[in-house]
Write a protein that holds these residues in place. Structure first.
Motif, PDB file in Angstrom:
ATOM      1  N   ARG A  21       0.754  -1.374   0.099  1.00 56.53           N
ATOM      2  CA  ARG A  21       0.007  -0.017   0.133  1.00 56.53           C
ATOM      3  C   ARG A  21       0.821   1.221  -0.160  1.00 56.53           C
ATOM      4  N   SER A  22       1.951   1.102   0.796  1.00 59.89           N
ATOM      5  CA  SER A  22       2.864   2.466   0.921  1.00 59.89           C
ATOM      6  C   SER A  22       3.511   2.734  -0.471  1.00 59.89           C
ATOM      7  N   VAL A  23       3.974   1.512  -1.013  1.00 58.35           N
ATOM      8  CA  VAL A  23       4.769   1.547  -2.244  1.00 58.35           C
ATOM      9  C   VAL A  23       3.794   2.350  -3.392  1.00 58.35           C
ATOM     10  N   VAL A  24       2.550   1.723  -3.494  1.00 54.21           N
ATOM     11  CA  VAL A  24       1.692   2.074  -4.555  1.00 54.21           C
ATOM     12  C   VAL A  24       1.279   3.757  -4.234  1.00 54.21           C
ATOM     13  N   VAL A  35      -7.537  12.366  -3.268  1.00 55.47           N
ATOM     14  CA  VAL A  35      -7.496  11.634  -1.838  1.00 55.47           C
ATOM     15  C   VAL A  35      -8.165  10.331  -2.155  1.00 55.47           C
ATOM     16  N   GLU A  36      -9.458  10.473  -2.854  1.00 55.47           N
ATOM     17  CA  GLU A  36     -10.218   9.423  -3.093  1.00 55.47           C
ATOM     18  C   GLU A  36      -9.557   8.300  -3.962  1.00 55.47           C
ATOM     19  N   GLU A  37      -9.086   8.895  -4.820  1.00 57.95           N
ATOM     20  CA  GLU A  37      -8.387   7.992  -6.136  1.00 57.95           C
ATOM     21  C   GLU A  37      -7.341   6.901  -5.420  1.00 57.95           C
ATOM     22  N   LEU A  38      -6.532   7.913  -4.499  1.00 59.52           N
ATOM     23  CA  LEU A  38      -5.491   7.158  -3.815  1.00 59.52           C
ATOM     24  C   LEU A  38      -5.886   6.098  -2.883  1.00 59.52           C
ATOM     25  N   ALA A  39      -7.290   6.489  -2.190  1.00 64.18           N
ATOM     26  CA  ALA A  39      -7.747   5.674  -1.021  1.00 64.18           C
ATOM     27  C   ALA A  39      -8.112   4.046  -2.008  1.00 64.18           C
ATOM     28  N   GLU A  40      -8.748   4.410  -3.114  1.00 63.10           N
ATOM     29  CA  GLU A  40      -9.250   3.275  -3.689  1.00 63.10           C
ATOM     30  C   GLU A  40      -8.057   2.552  -4.200  1.00 63.10           C
ATOM     31  N   ALA A  44      -7.682  -1.690  -3.551  1.00 65.66           N
ATOM     32  CA  ALA A  44      -7.448  -2.632  -4.363  1.00 65.66           C
ATOM     33  C   ALA A  44      -6.292  -3.230  -4.408  1.00 65.66           C
ATOM     34  N   VAL A  45      -5.217  -2.608  -4.506  1.00 67.03           N
ATOM     35  CA  VAL A  45      -3.745  -3.242  -4.114  1.00 67.03           C
ATOM     36  C   VAL A  45      -3.695  -4.317  -2.853  1.00 67.03           C
ATOM     37  N   SER A  46      -4.159  -3.672  -1.772  1.00 65.39           N
ATOM     38  CA  SER A  46      -4.396  -4.668  -0.556  1.00 65.39           C
ATOM     39  C   SER A  46      -5.106  -5.736  -0.599  1.00 65.39           C
ATOM     40  N   GLU A  47      -6.286  -5.601  -1.377  1.00 66.97           N
ATOM     41  CA  GLU A  47      -6.982  -6.815  -1.744  1.00 66.97           C
ATOM     42  C   GLU A  47      -6.214  -7.869  -2.349  1.00 66.97           C
ATOM     43  N   ALA A  48      -5.606  -7.402  -3.460  1.00 64.72           N
ATOM     44  CA  ALA A  48      -5.074  -8.355  -4.426  1.00 64.72           C
ATOM     45  C   ALA A  48      -3.636  -9.037  -3.519  1.00 64.72           C
ATOM     46  N   VAL A  49      -2.932  -8.407  -2.891  1.00 63.57           N
ATOM     47  CA  VAL A  49      -2.070  -8.809  -2.260  1.00 63.57           C
ATOM     48  C   VAL A  49      -2.356  -9.681  -1.094  1.00 63.57           C
ATOM     49  N   SER A  50      -3.404  -9.325  -0.416  1.00 64.60           N
ATOM     50  CA  SER A  50      -3.976 -10.271   0.718  1.00 64.60           C
ATOM     51  C   SER A  50      -4.331 -11.366   0.185  1.00 64.60           C
ATOM     52  N   ASN A  51      -5.119 -11.489  -0.999  1.00 64.61           N
ATOM     53  CA  ASN A  51      -5.412 -12.695  -1.774  1.00 64.61           C
ATOM     54  C   ASN A  51      -4.078 -13.705  -2.105  1.00 64.61           C
ATOM     55  N   SER A  52      -3.186 -13.063  -2.618  1.00 66.75           N
ATOM     56  CA  SER A  52      -1.864 -13.809  -2.787  1.00 66.75           C
ATOM     57  C   SER A  52      -1.369 -14.326  -1.607  1.00 66.75           C
ATOM     58  N   ILE A  53      -1.380 -13.502  -0.561  1.00 65.95           N
ATOM     59  CA  ILE A  53      -0.965 -14.165   0.851  1.00 65.95           C
ATOM     60  C   ILE A  53      -1.717 -15.373   1.581  1.00 65.95           C
ATOM     61  N   ILE A  54      -2.873 -15.035   1.368  1.00 67.22           N
ATOM     62  CA  ILE A  54      -3.962 -16.029   2.254  1.00 67.22           C
ATOM     63  C   ILE A  54      -4.094 -17.155   1.183  1.00 67.22           C
ATOM     64  N   HIS A  55      -4.547 -17.060  -0.020  1.00 68.78           N
ATOM     65  CA  HIS A  55      -4.919 -18.085  -0.868  1.00 68.78           C
ATOM     66  C   HIS A  55      -3.749 -18.489  -1.784  1.00 68.78           C
ATOM     67  N   GLY A  56      -3.145 -17.841  -2.217  1.00 70.05           N
ATOM     68  CA  GLY A  56      -1.920 -17.895  -3.163  1.00 70.05           C
ATOM     69  C   GLY A  56      -1.062 -18.930  -2.565  1.00 70.05           C
ATOM     70  N   TYR A  57      -0.782 -18.812  -1.278  1.00 73.65           N
ATOM     71  CA  TYR A  57       0.378 -19.442  -0.760  1.00 73.65           C
ATOM     72  C   TYR A  57       0.088 -20.097   0.358  1.00 73.65           C
ATOM     73  N   LYS A  58      -1.634 -20.323   0.416  1.00 78.55           N
ATOM     74  CA  LYS A  58      -1.976 -21.156   1.664  1.00 78.55           C
ATOM     75  C   LYS A  58      -1.306 -22.648   1.689  1.00 78.55           C
ATOM     76  N   GLU A 116     -12.825  -4.944  -7.957  1.00 78.19           N
ATOM     77  CA  GLU A 116     -13.698  -4.453  -9.071  1.00 78.19           C
ATOM     78  C   GLU A 116     -14.238  -2.999  -8.808  1.00 78.19           C
ATOM     79  N   SER A 117     -14.669  -2.789  -7.454  1.00 81.94           N
ATOM     80  CA  SER A 117     -15.366  -1.468  -7.040  1.00 81.94           C
ATOM     81  C   SER A 117     -14.322  -0.210  -7.032  1.00 81.94           C
ATOM     82  N   PHE A 118     -13.121  -0.729  -6.752  1.00 81.23           N
ATOM     83  CA  PHE A 118     -12.286   0.587  -6.810  1.00 81.23           C
ATOM     84  C   PHE A 118     -11.388   0.739  -7.706  1.00 81.23           C
TER      85      PHE A 118
END
Length: 146
Positions: A21-24, A35-40, A44-58, A116-118
């Motif tokens: 999140r900090s890098v992006v 501010v809204e675009e940055l938060a969005e 979205a990046v946080s969700e993608a990375v979280s999916n990789s950590i939780i599901h991709g490398y389970k 997809e929302s953000f």
């Protein structure tokens, strides 16, 4: 024309979700997003990375996530997040709201829906046993206030 391509790799650890999140956020700062675009984008990046950590490398000892960011023209940011983990058996099914592979229902099944929302566009490519690539495309509302 693609410009200012930045690539980073990091271990698939929960504490690196904040790093992504900090890098992006730092990367997008040069484009002066709202501010809204940055938060969005950060969400979205946080969700993608979280999916990789939780599901991709389970059930795997270690893993790596690659993140590439680039601007296409002056107002389109493209972020590619790649893991090399388990992959997704059925991408279309995984993109359905409330779908989760977790039987204990600890997960909401809303990761792709949030992305997809953000983001203006989300592309997902995956192959079981080889990993998943998520591409987030965000159009920035650039305007001159002078």
């Amino acid at each position: 024309m693609d410009r200012n391509i930045i690539k980073v790799s990091f271990d698939a650890l929960p504490e690196n979700q904040g790093f992504a999140r900090s890098v992006v956020s730092g990367y997008l700062a040069m484009s002066d997003p709202t501010v809204e675009e940055l938060a969005e984008v950060k969400t979205a990046v946080s969700e993608a990375v979280s999916n990789s950590i939780i599901h991709g490398y389970k059930d795997m000892d270690a893993g790596r996530i690659d993140m590439e960011m680039k601007m296409v023209g002056a107002d389109r940011c493209v972020i590619r997040i790649t893991d090399y983990g388990r992959g997704i058996e059925d991408v279309e099914k995984a993109r359905e709201p409330m779908f989760s592979t977790e039987s204990d229902r600890e997960m909401s099944g809303m990761g792709f829906t949030v992305m997809e929302s953000f983001a203006d566009k989300v592309q997902v490519r995956s192959e079981p046993g080889k990993g998943t690539e998520v591409v987030l495309i965000k159009n920035l509302d650039l305007y001159d206030v002078r």
